[in-house]
Design an enzyme around this catalytic site. Structure first.
Site, mmCIF file in Angstrom:
data_model
loop_
_atom_site.group_PDB
_atom_site.id
_atom_site.type_symbol
_atom_site.label_atom_id
_atom_site.label_comp_id
_atom_site.label_asym_id
_atom_site.label_seq_id
_atom_site.Cartn_x
_atom_site.Cartn_y
_atom_site.Cartn_z
ATOM 1 N N ASP A 126 -57.558 -91.755 -30.453
ATOM 2 C CA ASP A 126 -57.911 -92.298 -29.155
ATOM 3 C C ASP A 126 -59.382 -92.070 -28.901
ATOM 4 O O ASP A 126 -60.017 -91.213 -29.518
ATOM 5 C CB ASP A 126 -57.081 -91.654 -28.051
ATOM 6 C CG ASP A 126 -57.540 -90.261 -27.746
ATOM 7 O OD1 ASP A 126 -57.554 -89.426 -28.676
ATOM 8 O OD2 ASP A 126 -57.904 -89.981 -26.590
ATOM 9 N N HIS A 144 -60.025 -82.057 -16.711
ATOM 10 C CA HIS A 144 -60.955 -83.078 -16.226
ATOM 11 C C HIS A 144 -61.588 -82.554 -14.940
ATOM 12 O O HIS A 144 -61.574 -83.204 -13.905
ATOM 13 C CB HIS A 144 -60.257 -84.430 -16.018
ATOM 14 C CG HIS A 144 -60.837 -85.500 -16.877
ATOM 15 N ND1 HIS A 144 -60.819 -86.822 -16.558
ATOM 16 C CD2 HIS A 144 -61.482 -85.427 -18.065
ATOM 17 C CE1 HIS A 144 -61.417 -87.516 -17.516
ATOM 18 N NE2 HIS A 144 -61.819 -86.702 -18.435
ATOM 19 N N ASP A 159 -53.877 -88.529 -26.282
ATOM 20 C CA ASP A 159 -53.870 -87.519 -27.344
ATOM 21 C C ASP A 159 -52.478 -87.376 -27.951
ATOM 22 O O ASP A 159 -52.333 -87.057 -29.125
ATOM 23 C CB ASP A 159 -54.303 -86.151 -26.792
ATOM 24 C CG ASP A 159 -55.812 -85.984 -26.823
ATOM 25 O OD1 ASP A 159 -56.465 -86.682 -27.609
ATOM 26 O OD2 ASP A 159 -56.332 -85.144 -26.058
ATOM 27 N N ASN A 185 -53.607 -74.050 -24.461
ATOM 28 C CA ASN A 185 -54.342 -73.369 -23.398
ATOM 29 C C ASN A 185 -55.495 -74.210 -22.873
ATOM 30 O O ASN A 185 -56.048 -75.030 -23.573
ATOM 31 C CB ASN A 185 -54.865 -72.008 -23.879
ATOM 32 C CG ASN A 185 -55.757 -72.133 -25.089
ATOM 33 O OD1 ASN A 185 -56.452 -73.123 -25.255
ATOM 34 N ND2 ASN A 185 -55.745 -71.149 -25.955
ATOM 35 N N ASN A 208 -58.024 -76.747 -24.836
ATOM 36 C CA ASN A 208 -59.276 -77.288 -24.356
ATOM 37 C C ASN A 208 -60.073 -76.158 -23.717
ATOM 38 O O ASN A 208 -59.501 -75.278 -23.084
ATOM 39 C CB ASN A 208 -58.913 -78.391 -23.341
ATOM 40 C CG ASN A 208 -60.103 -78.950 -22.611
ATOM 41 O OD1 ASN A 208 -60.139 -78.932 -21.397
ATOM 42 N ND2 ASN A 208 -61.079 -79.449 -23.330
ATOM 43 N N SER A 260 -65.309 -95.457 -21.797
ATOM 44 C CA SER A 260 -64.323 -96.361 -21.206
ATOM 45 C C SER A 260 -62.945 -95.952 -21.707
ATOM 46 O O SER A 260 -62.768 -95.609 -22.873
ATOM 47 C CB SER A 260 -64.615 -97.812 -21.622
ATOM 48 O OG SER A 260 -65.749 -98.284 -20.942
ATOM 49 N N GLN A 261 -61.980 -96.039 -20.797
ATOM 50 C CA GLN A 261 -60.650 -95.508 -21.100
ATOM 51 C C GLN A 261 -59.791 -96.524 -21.842
ATOM 52 O O GLN A 261 -60.173 -97.669 -22.028
ATOM 53 C CB GLN A 261 -59.975 -95.114 -19.787
ATOM 54 C CG GLN A 261 -60.764 -94.075 -19.011
ATOM 55 C CD GLN A 261 -60.684 -92.727 -19.675
ATOM 56 O OE1 GLN A 261 -59.638 -92.105 -19.713
ATOM 57 N NE2 GLN A 261 -61.795 -92.272 -20.226
ATOM 58 N N HIS A 298 -68.400 -79.766 -24.915
ATOM 59 C CA HIS A 298 -67.123 -80.462 -24.751
ATOM 60 C C HIS A 298 -66.557 -80.926 -26.094
ATOM 61 O O HIS A 298 -65.361 -80.858 -26.329
ATOM 62 C CB HIS A 298 -67.347 -81.672 -23.830
ATOM 63 C CG HIS A 298 -66.097 -82.269 -23.307
ATOM 64 N ND1 HIS A 298 -65.394 -81.716 -22.263
ATOM 65 C CD2 HIS A 298 -65.410 -83.372 -23.685
ATOM 66 C CE1 HIS A 298 -64.330 -82.462 -22.023
ATOM 67 N NE2 HIS A 298 -64.315 -83.472 -22.869
#
Lengths: 749, 233
Positions: free
Chosen positions: A266, A93, A115, A500, A538, A311-312, A46
């Site tokens: 981020d 996701h 992002d 993409n 990604n 954590s977001q 990832h």
């Protein structure tokens, strides 16, 4: 002193034996548990793209419009002219959404938007691309309801319109749904923030939400196959808070505008360790970080938990020393955490302390993509099915038997989950906030969003037919790019660039990797043809289930689904083109060439039940030529609507234009020499349905002759609300609308 | 006419309101921060759409306690005009400036689409100048938009001519099918008894420019300019 972890622990964290050796070599000693955790997430697929990067590098990246190329910043940056740029990207996701659909999808939306605004760009449009399993199963219904609500709740509160997307269903996505979220934002050239850290002594701040135990190891989790054990990983799924994200957006843009930000990134996958290492490596500096200063949601969090937490709604900001108060005041205004957790140091090492004790000491460069992270050349092998699919013989399929069966197929397709109206989905998304969605009352093949205060419009679309890509990765992926470009062109725009989202199975299976390699080749070819460089994106591997009692194989992977998110540009409104029929009496034409082809069509797949056939007929040069014809017709003001022939074929395209325009269509019979089913339901590419005012007919046909274009008169738009072929009534518009609109609510409520 | 657009944390239609009133309609506009306590001499106060404070508890339930709301309430009680759209409408009902409440949509789903509205009140400044035979196409975007009031209140609203808009079909017929959220009597917006506080769920500011393909909201917003603040009350 705790005992150092062993190779066995490294394996449990997802590292290979040779990777463990490499870590020991880099550090000159055995790593402690924190350091091992750091490498396990940073070297996960990832974060490191270790199994894809060598092929990704072969994609075309250049165009005069590129301000930030693929891999340089958080998202690609394209020059729109007049001092404005567009940052845009798509991200998956998938794995979180398979386990916790609502939060999985919501945090996907949050992540992609961060992002964009971490670059200083204000997001103005969101799209998404979704794949689910069989709509009749309870699991798929549960996943789909959750995903759509998750995207809606997050995006709606965040306040950026969701203007487009796509949804497909196939059994191959039953275990592994795909949730790809796209966002595009606008920033002034020269005011772009960078994900970089430098300047010894500059303070490092963490801002936004507090850090909790959610999402620990999420990146590593997204880098393995989904199995029954996956539900044990629920804490690896993050929880989203769109309210915090909205505040973070406003505060971040204000802080960037203050001019005192050195760099900002981020925190998404791999949390603090990812931001600190990537920013430091890019800036060729080190960093000291005091983990005990990080605001946490629960007491007694361990160093590795703080380092890896996903954590977001958090950002890492490096500020020019002496201007801390300016930054603090802005975050205070928005009631957000803003805490200094470290500072920039000389050298290129990251030192993490907990209560004064050094808990990890790693070279930043060794962790990141393009630095020390591994890059693998994977082996690939043509799967057996590929040649089998090519053996498909059209002659073995009977043609539709007269108007009755034509009617039956028309009904089947209009109501089919893959072709029916998506209103159930998109009405749950706020598509109009921002007052910039130009097609809120009249749909186009692509979404058109005005850049406020200018005459520029973004033309956006996401496209991929995974069935085509499975049948032939190279052709299928080229078709995905071609269809995206066709949608942009049919809306009046000029294709500019793509992002993409490469969704594939397990890359360690050579047959899966063969699909990946083919898709990359096809994408390269098509992007070069349309002058649309790849600005980033990604890779999502491991969209793969492991059948009980059998090893994972290419057959238990999802359809290879390289989703293309395309950015187009429309200057002014003159050339805006919608897909709806406009006036009774207008003439309907097909631009492009009708051919006897049914390959990979929905009709062949779900009506005839033939699953094995090659990709539809496609020629890249011919496709490009058709686009030039459509552009000429639009700029010549010769057509009133344009709608590309895509999934479901010609009949479905005509029906959609009719339904949205609330007008009927009187269609001619299929031309002699063509099968009826191939003409009406085949999915051969490079075709567009257009309508022409009767007064323009001569000029239109003359222009086509001049362009040496293929065309065919299809019939006429009628006030009578029905679709007829020859003398046969196929469907009234009311019947068509009921079939088209009823499917998703029928399944989902 | 000077417009003050209140910005709560989580408001997300504030910029759209400023753009429409300021850029498109040429009115002086100013943003009023939720932590402020004065209205900067505004004639009109507008509470925009969004998700104030995240709306996690109940839509508008926390925003009504914002420092700025004291000034808004005082302004309204003195006869000053106030308009709440979507979340703004929810906040006005929570603050007690408008009767009734906005409940979860009947189908429990957020809904964003173009609907049609029929102006009802002949005396309210917002609807009086509109064509009462016409259906105006205006978008909605909400999860909690089902207007509810007890029967007695509904009777009063009807009696006092306080119902601003009802959801209708394209032909202007007020039918159950045209009701997108289960609102009582298809009500899309109401005003207070003094007719200086207005609330509606649909978003006229999203339908105020021909470039967006829909300018039906413009006459509604133009009506705001005809209200002379001094004459209210």
């Amino acid at each position: 002193m705790e005992a150092l972890p062993t190779l066995e622990t490294a394996r449990k964290l997802g590292l290979l034996a040779e990777e463990y050796d490499q870590i020991c070599q880099i550090l000159g000693r055995q790593p402690n548990f924190n350091e091992l955790s750091i490498y396990s997430v940073m070297w996960s697929e990832h974060c490191s793209y270790k199994n894809s990067i060598l092929w990704l590098k072969t994609l075309p990246k250049d165009s005069p419009r590129m301000l930030a190329k693929a891999g340089e910043e958080n998202a690609g940056l394209v020059d729109l002219g007049d001092g404005l740029a567009c940052a845009f990207k798509i991200e998956s996701h998938n794995h979180p959404s398979a386990l916790e659909p609502y939060q999985g999808a919501a945090t996907g939306v949050g992540g992609i938007n961060r992002d964009i605004f971490t670059m200083g760009a204000r997001p103005i449009a969101q799209l998404n691309s979704l794949r689910f399993g069989n709509l009749a199963t309870d699991r798929t219904k549960w996943i789909m309801r959750g995903v759509v609500k998750g995207i809606g709740d997050y995006g709606n509160a965040f306040g950026v319109p969701t203007v487009g997307g796509e949804v497909y269903f196939d059994d191959c996505y039953e275990i592994n749904p795909l949730v790809n979220a796209f966002s595009a934002g606008i920033v002034e050239v020269g005011k772009v923030a960078r994900a970089i850290s430098y300047g010894v002594g500059n303070p490092v701040f963490i801002v936004g939400s507090a850090t909790g135990k959610d999402g620990i190891g999420g990146a590593a989790f997204a880098s393995e196959d989904i199995s029954e054990k996956s539900t044990e990983k629920l804490p690896a799924v993050q929880v989203g808070d769109p309210f915090q994200e909205k505040l973070l957006l406003e505060a971040t843009l204000e802080v960037i505008a203050s001019g005192h930000v050195v760099g900002i990134q981020d925190m998404g996958a791999a949390g603090i360790i990812c931001s600190t290492s990537e920013m430091s490596a890019k800036g060729e500096h080190g960093m000291v970080v005091w983990l005990d200063k990080v605001p946490t949601r629960q007491p007694n969090m361990k160093p590795f938990e703080i380092l890896l937490s996903e954590s977001q709604e958090r950002m890492l900001v490096v500020v020019e020393k002496g201007h801390e108060a300016v930054i603090q005041a802005i975050f205070d205004k928005w009631d957000l955490n803003c805490v200094q957790i470290g500072e920039v140091t000389a050298g290129e090492r990251l030192h993490f302390y907990m209560h004064g004790q050094l808990v990890a000491d790693v070279p930043a460069e060794s962790l990141v993509l393009g630095g020390g992270a591994p890059q693998y050349q994977r082996e690939f092998k043509e799967p057996a099915y590929y040649q089998e699919f090519k053996k498909f013989d059209l002659a073995t399929v009977p043609d539709v038997n007269g108007p009755d069966e034509l009617r039956q197929v028309a009904r089947h397709l209009l109501a089919h989950p893959n072709l029916c109206s998506r209103a159930w989905v998109y009405e749950q998304y706020d598509s109009m906030v921002g007052t910039a969605n130009v097609n809120a009352t009249e749909p186009c093949d692509a979404a058109i969003v005005n850049v406020k205060g200018t005459n520029k419009n973004l033309v956006l679309t996401v496209d991929c037919n995974g069935r085509y890509v499975k049948a032939d990765p190279e052709v299928g992926c080229a078709i995905a790019v071609a269809e995206a470009a066709r949608n942009v062109v049919c809306s009046g725009g000029e294709p500019v660039a793509i992002t993409n989202n490469l969704n594939f199975g397990n890359p360690y299976l050579p047959e899966v990797y063969w699909q990946f390699v083919g898709a990359i080749k096809g994408m390269s070819r098509a992007c070069l043809k349309f002058s649309t460089p790849v600005t980033g994106g990604n890779v999502s591997f491991y969209n793969q289930s492991v059948p009980k009692n059998a090893p994972a194989s290419v057959e238990s992977a999802v359809f290879p689904t390289p989703t293309i998110g395309m950015l187009g540009l429309l200057e002014g409104w003159e050339n805006k083109m919608s897909l709806t029929f406009k006036q009774p009496g207008d003439l309907i034409y097909l631009i492009g060439r009708p051919v006897n082809d049914l390959a990979s069509s929905e009709y062949l797949y779900s009506y005839r039940g033939v699953k094995a056939s090659p990709a539809p007929a496609f020629d890249l040069d011919y496709e490009y030529a058709v686009h030039q014809v459509i552009k000429a017709l639009i700029s010549g003001k010769l057509i009133r609507s344009a709608h590309d022939v895509a999934d479901g074929g010609l009949f479905v395209a005509v029906a959609e234009s009719a339904l949205h325009g609330q007008l009927g269509g009187q269609l001619n019979l299929a031309p002699a020499g063509l099968r009826h089913d191939a003409f009406w339901f085949g999915e051969a590419q490079s075709r567009v349905v257009v309508t022409v005012a009767p007064a323009q007919q001569a000029g239109f046909e003359a222009r086509l002759a001049q362009l040496n274009a293929d065309w065919l008169a299809l019939g006429q738009v009628t006030a009578q609300p029905q679709l007829t072929i020859g003398h046969d009534l196929i469907l009234t518009l009311a019947e068509a609308a009921e079939l088209h609109l009823g499917t998703l609510p029928g399944y989902l409520g | 006419m000077k417009f003050g657009i209140v910005v709560f944390p989580g408001s997300n239609c504030d910029d759209d309101m400023v753009y429409t009133l300021g850029q498109l309609m040429g009115q002086p506009t100013v943003k009023l921060w939720h932590k402020d306590t004065h209205l900067q001499g505004c004639d009109w106060v507008v509470l925009p759409g969004g998700f104030s404070y995240g709306d996690y508890l109940r839509s508008g339930a926390i925003a009504r306690f914002s420092p700025i709301m004291e000034a808004v309430v005082a302004h309204a009680q003195a006869g000053g005009p106030v308009l709440g759209i979507c979340n703004g409408f929810q906040i006005l009902t929570e603050a007690g400036l408008l009767p009734g409440a906005l409940l979860r949509n009947l189908n429990r789903k957020y809904v964003c689409r173009n609907v049609y509205l029929k102006p009802v009140s002949g005396r309210a400044a917002l609807t009086a100048p509109l064509d009462h035979q016409r259906a105006y196409q205006i978008p909605i975007a909400h999860g909690d938009g089902r207007y509810y009031a007890p029967p007695k209140t509904l009777a009063q609203l009807n009696h006092n001519d306080q119902i601003l808009f009802k959801y209708c079909d394209a032909q202007g017929q007020i039918t159950p099918e045209a009701n997108p959220n289960g609102s009582a009597e298809n009500i899309a917006g109401v005003c207070n008894a003094a007719k200086n506080v207005f609330g509606m769920m649909p978003h006229p500011e999203r339908a105020a420019s021909p470039l967006l393909g829909n300018a039906d909201g413009r006459p509604l917003l133009d009506a705001l300019l005809r209200l002379q603040p001094a004459l209210v009350g």
